[in-house]
Design a protein around this motif. Sequence first.
Motif, PDB file in Angstrom:
ATOM      1  N   ILE A   1       0.811  -1.203  -0.047  1.00 28.82           N
ATOM      2  CA  ILE A   1       0.084  -0.064   0.001  1.00 28.82           C
ATOM      3  C   ILE A   1       0.891   1.164   0.007  1.00 28.82           C
ATOM      4  CG2 ILE A   1      -1.563   1.150   1.169  1.00 28.82           C
ATOM      5  CD1 ILE A   1      -2.772  -1.471   2.183  1.00 28.82           C
ATOM      6  N   ILE A   2       1.902   1.294   0.696  1.00 30.35           N
ATOM      7  CA  ILE A   2       3.073   2.351   0.922  1.00 30.35           C
ATOM      8  C   ILE A   2       3.562   2.585  -0.522  1.00 30.35           C
ATOM      9  CG2 ILE A   2       5.170   3.223   1.701  1.00 30.35           C
ATOM     10  CD1 ILE A   2       4.500   1.690   4.318  1.00 30.35           C
ATOM     11  N   ILE A   3       3.813   1.518  -1.263  1.00 29.65           N
ATOM     12  CA  ILE A   3       4.451   1.853  -2.402  1.00 29.65           C
ATOM     13  C   ILE A   3       3.507   2.390  -3.479  1.00 29.65           C
ATOM     14  CG2 ILE A   3       5.216   0.321  -4.549  1.00 29.65           C
ATOM     15  CD1 ILE A   3       6.573  -1.545  -2.558  1.00 29.65           C
ATOM     16  N   ILE A   4       2.017   1.678  -3.509  1.00 30.34           N
ATOM     17  CA  ILE A   4       1.151   2.203  -4.563  1.00 30.34           C
ATOM     18  C   ILE A   4       0.930   3.652  -4.229  1.00 30.34           C
ATOM     19  CG2 ILE A   4      -1.348   2.030  -5.125  1.00 30.34           C
ATOM     20  CD1 ILE A   4      -0.943  -1.115  -4.456  1.00 30.34           C
ATOM     21  N   LEU A   5       0.618   4.003  -2.865  1.00 32.06           N
ATOM     22  CA  LEU A   5       0.369   5.309  -2.607  1.00 32.06           C
ATOM     23  C   LEU A   5       1.457   6.440  -2.958  1.00 32.06           C
ATOM     24  CD1 LEU A   5      -1.080   5.503   0.871  1.00 32.06           C
ATOM     25  CD2 LEU A   5      -2.157   6.411  -1.073  1.00 32.06           C
ATOM     26  N   GLY A   6       2.751   5.881  -2.741  1.00 30.09           N
ATOM     27  CA  GLY A   6       3.820   6.672  -2.950  1.00 30.09           C
ATOM     28  C   GLY A   6       4.120   7.138  -4.350  1.00 30.09           C
ATOM     29  N   VAL A   7       3.964   6.005  -5.283  1.00 31.93           N
ATOM     30  CA  VAL A   7       4.139   6.019  -6.914  1.00 31.93           C
ATOM     31  C   VAL A   7       3.151   6.909  -7.351  1.00 31.93           C
ATOM     32  CG1 VAL A   7       4.420   4.921  -8.919  1.00 31.93           C
ATOM     33  CG2 VAL A   7       5.663   3.898  -6.958  1.00 31.93           C
ATOM     34  N   THR A   8       1.673   6.387  -7.127  1.00 38.92           N
ATOM     35  CA  THR A   8       0.549   6.808  -7.600  1.00 38.92           C
ATOM     36  C   THR A   8       0.375   8.439  -7.412  1.00 38.92           C
ATOM     37  OG1 THR A   8      -0.746   4.900  -7.513  1.00 38.92           O
ATOM     38  CG2 THR A   8      -2.150   6.557  -7.930  1.00 38.92           C
ATOM     39  N   ILE A   9       0.356   8.680  -6.020  1.00 38.50           N
ATOM     40  CA  ILE A   9      -0.001  10.184  -5.838  1.00 38.50           C
ATOM     41  C   ILE A   9       1.314  11.017  -6.343  1.00 38.50           C
ATOM     42  CG2 ILE A   9      -0.118  11.955  -3.997  1.00 38.50           C
ATOM     43  CD1 ILE A   9      -1.411   9.514  -2.281  1.00 38.50           C
ATOM     44  N   THR A  10       2.672  10.527  -6.275  1.00 41.90           N
ATOM     45  CA  THR A  10       3.681  11.293  -6.779  1.00 41.90           C
ATOM     46  C   THR A  10       3.545  11.564  -8.414  1.00 41.90           C
ATOM     47  OG1 THR A  10       5.154  10.516  -4.995  1.00 41.90           O
ATOM     48  CG2 THR A  10       6.166  11.364  -7.313  1.00 41.90           C
ATOM     49  N   LEU A  11       3.178  10.359  -9.052  1.00 42.42           N
ATOM     50  CA  LEU A  11       2.857  10.383 -10.503  1.00 42.42           C
ATOM     51  C   LEU A  11       1.850  11.450 -10.947  1.00 42.42           C
ATOM     52  CD1 LEU A  11       3.678   9.606 -13.532  1.00 42.42           C
ATOM     53  CD2 LEU A  11       2.011   7.488 -12.704  1.00 42.42           C
TER      54      LEU A  11
END
Length: 292
Positions: A263-273
């Motif tokens: 979840i941390i990876i998905i949040l980090g990548v998705t929101i940053t992108l």
Amino acid sequence: MAQLGKASSKKGKPSYVGAIVGVAVVLFLFGIVGWFFLNLRKTGDYFKESIQVHTYLSAQAGKKQIDSLTQYITALPYANRVEYVNKEKAMQKWNTEYDSSWKQILDNNPLPESIDFYVKADHVEKDSLNMLATNLQMTFPGTIASFQFPTETVAKVSKAVKLGAGFFLVAAIILTIIVVFSIDNTIRLAMYSNRFLIKTMQMVGATRGFIAKPINQRAVVNGLIASAIAILLVWLTVILVENLVPDFKLLHDNAGLMVLFLIIIILGVTITLLSTHRAVIKYLRMKLDDLY
């Protein structure tokens, strides 16, 4: 055009470092709250699964009936640590937990035989256990004298777990919203320092896709780096706390942590992108004078 791209990379590094650190800190806080939520769930499961169920046997029950009942309970997918307790074992448990002064009054062992077992957390509910009792008594008539479990304890534990889970669910939703806005603001500040470079590339003829693609790719990399830093910090925190408070090791949940890290990876990548792309499009649509 290639020179502009190189210039973009060089000028963007300082702001990218700040963005990565900022995003990592926010994701780390999110991860810590998520870990506490996992511990709450595991604590509730631990208490639920420590509640013992007693199936007291009728004095007229034969060995074949008792063996059949024991095998039936053992085969239940939600039954754990099934144990047949004969009169001698029952007496030993009683003497260990209480005292043996009853021997001065009674000549014979009055304790009944029983099949004791524990139930997986998902089935430790008053209604579920009552249904199990009814099912066992109907399936093995005359074998079971009574079916007992601490009703009040089950109700209180279930209520406490539900309240705690509800509280943390609301907290997780609020925290997720805060995380989204915090990361979005961090990325927008990082992209603000590159606004003139983005506009310059547009003015010399670069297409929107040409400008956005490398920046978006870098955003994905930045999101992965920030997520990796946050995951490492969460993991180190978990190890530190478990070493300082050994009882936390009983609640350790590798599967839950893997889900949390995903979840941390998905949040980090998705929101940053998404935040980066939105900022790029915003500056491309703005007039040069509006950038000052």
